[in-house]
Design a protein around this motif. Structure first.
Motif, mmCIF file in Angstrom:
data_model
loop_
_atom_site.group_PDB
_atom_site.id
_atom_site.type_symbol
_atom_site.label_atom_id
_atom_site.label_comp_id
_atom_site.label_asym_id
_atom_site.label_seq_id
_atom_site.Cartn_x
_atom_site.Cartn_y
_atom_site.Cartn_z
ATOM 1 N N ILE A 239 -2.849 2.762 7.129
ATOM 2 C CA ILE A 239 -2.299 1.495 7.628
ATOM 3 C C ILE A 239 -3.422 0.472 7.787
ATOM 4 C CG2 ILE A 239 -1.011 0.380 9.492
ATOM 5 C CD1 ILE A 239 0.622 2.418 7.869
ATOM 6 N N TYR A 240 -4.563 0.899 8.330
ATOM 7 C CA TYR A 240 -5.683 -0.050 8.508
ATOM 8 C C TYR A 240 -6.161 -0.568 7.165
ATOM 9 C CZ TYR A 240 -6.192 0.885 13.487
ATOM 10 O OH TYR A 240 -5.975 0.978 14.843
ATOM 11 N N GLN A 241 -6.164 0.336 6.145
ATOM 12 C CA GLN A 241 -6.602 -0.138 4.817
ATOM 13 C C GLN A 241 -5.598 -1.152 4.268
ATOM 14 O OE1 GLN A 241 -7.062 3.728 3.098
ATOM 15 N NE2 GLN A 241 -8.939 3.990 4.333
ATOM 16 N N ALA A 242 -4.299 -0.890 4.501
ATOM 17 C CA ALA A 242 -3.261 -1.806 4.010
ATOM 18 C C ALA A 242 -3.404 -3.173 4.685
ATOM 19 C CB ALA A 242 -1.880 -1.230 4.300
ATOM 20 N N VAL B 236 7.586 4.508 8.526
ATOM 21 C CA VAL B 236 8.156 5.791 8.080
ATOM 22 C C VAL B 236 7.936 5.876 6.571
ATOM 23 C CG1 VAL B 236 10.217 7.222 7.911
ATOM 24 C CG2 VAL B 236 9.894 5.711 9.892
ATOM 25 N N SER B 237 7.214 6.913 6.145
ATOM 26 C CA SER B 237 6.930 7.019 4.707
ATOM 27 C C SER B 237 6.528 8.448 4.379
ATOM 28 C CB SER B 237 5.764 6.089 4.346
ATOM 29 O OG SER B 237 5.228 6.471 3.098
ATOM 30 N N ASP B 238 6.950 8.911 3.226
ATOM 31 C CA ASP B 238 6.552 10.264 2.823
ATOM 32 C C ASP B 238 5.137 10.294 2.256
ATOM 33 O OD1 ASP B 238 8.701 11.450 3.857
ATOM 34 O OD2 ASP B 238 9.856 11.596 1.992
ATOM 35 N N HIS B 239 4.511 9.122 2.189
ATOM 36 C CA HIS B 239 3.082 9.102 1.829
ATOM 37 C C HIS B 239 2.253 9.836 2.891
ATOM 38 C CE1 HIS B 239 4.309 5.750 -0.834
ATOM 39 N NE2 HIS B 239 3.267 6.123 -1.537
ATOM 40 N N PHE B 240 2.844 9.980 4.097
ATOM 41 C CA PHE B 240 2.092 10.611 5.194
ATOM 42 C C PHE B 240 2.136 12.137 5.136
ATOM 43 C CE2 PHE B 240 3.515 6.638 7.647
ATOM 44 C CZ PHE B 240 2.365 5.948 7.292
ATOM 45 N N LYS B 241 3.014 12.640 4.261
ATOM 46 C CA LYS B 241 3.173 14.111 4.217
ATOM 47 C C LYS B 241 1.833 14.792 4.016
ATOM 48 C CE LYS B 241 7.809 15.542 3.293
ATOM 49 N NZ LYS B 241 8.917 15.315 2.335
ATOM 50 N N GLY B 242 1.564 15.827 4.829
ATOM 51 C CA GLY B 242 0.333 16.613 4.674
ATOM 52 C C GLY B 242 -0.900 15.894 5.198
ATOM 53 N N ALA C 283 0.839 -1.217 0.000
ATOM 54 C CA ALA C 283 0.000 0.000 0.000
ATOM 55 C C ALA C 283 0.865 1.254 0.000
ATOM 56 C CB ALA C 283 -0.893 0.000 1.242
ATOM 57 N N LEU C 284 2.045 1.158 0.672
ATOM 58 C CA LEU C 284 2.909 2.349 0.788
ATOM 59 C C LEU C 284 4.313 1.977 0.285
ATOM 60 C CD1 LEU C 284 1.871 3.374 4.420
ATOM 61 C CD2 LEU C 284 1.072 4.394 2.279
ATOM 62 N N PRO C 285 4.475 1.925 -1.042
ATOM 63 C CA PRO C 285 5.777 1.521 -1.587
ATOM 64 C C PRO C 285 6.927 2.331 -0.987
ATOM 65 C CG PRO C 285 4.158 1.779 -3.353
ATOM 66 C CD PRO C 285 3.510 2.284 -2.095
#
Lengths: 111, 80
Positions: B53-56, B37-43, B14-16
């Motif tokens: 995370i729950y969806q993943a 730790v992932s930049d998908h979380f930015k903003g 889900a979060l490459p």
């Protein structure tokens, strides 16, 4: 005939509005049946404001409606001042940033 | 029960590129502390980060392989 979705949603919306701090969890305040529900109770005990625990452990229809309404699959589910705040994973982070006390003070000032 | 690398696989699908560390909370391989730790979380606010995370992990949570997770989410520059 089980309650329709609308009735359950209506009940939840009412409960959320009537309780400044509301925890949907497993078990009751006196007998929590899950570690995370207990952890959430202990979290709010520190602040000294009144809070309500609603036991949905065996109420699957209500749990499903709650999960859909919040797009959040797990229990406990915390609402403060009618807004959804997840669980202690979220609240602990907010507390570290000093965001919880002002939020609770604001919610209880309006009362 | 789920192994760490299968769990991490779900998150990284889900979060490459996410850096994922997993701790088994109870030794039963179904209660986990997960740090991502992932930049998908930015903003994104905390709630939306955790929703990602729950969806993943939706499948292994639905089928019971995972009972409970505690989640920590950070972007790369938040870990500095």
């Amino acid at each position: 005939m089980s309650d329709s979705i609308q009735t359950i949603e209506g009940t939840i919306k009412k409960e959320i509005q009537e309780n400044p701090i509301l925890i949907y969890g497993k078990g009751t305040k006196e007998a929590p049946r899950c570690g995370f529900t207990l952890e959430t109770i202990q979290f709010f005990e520190k602040y000294g404001h009144p809070y309500t625990v609603i036991d949905v452990l065996n109420d699957m229809p209500k749990r499903e409606v709650l999960s859909k309404m919040t797009n959040w699959p797990t229990l406990p589910k915390v609402f403060i001042g009618g807004e959804f705040y997840g669980d202690t994973d979220i609240l602990d982070e907010m507390e570290k940033k000093g965001e919880v006390k002002p939020l609770l003070d604001r919610v209880f000032q309006k009362k | 029960m789920i192994t760490e690398d299968v769990l991490i696989g779900y998150v990284r699908t889900a979060l490459p590129g996410a850096v994922v560390s997993v701790t088994d909370r109870t030794g039963t391989m179904d209660h986990f502390m997960i740090r991502v730790v992932s930049d998908h979380f930015k903003g994104k606010g905390l709630l939306d980060r955790h929703r990602l995370i729950y969806q993943a992990l939706n499948e292994p949570m639905k089928d019971g392989r995972i009972h409970a997770v505690e989640i920590k989410t950070l972007t790369r520059d938040e870990i500095k």
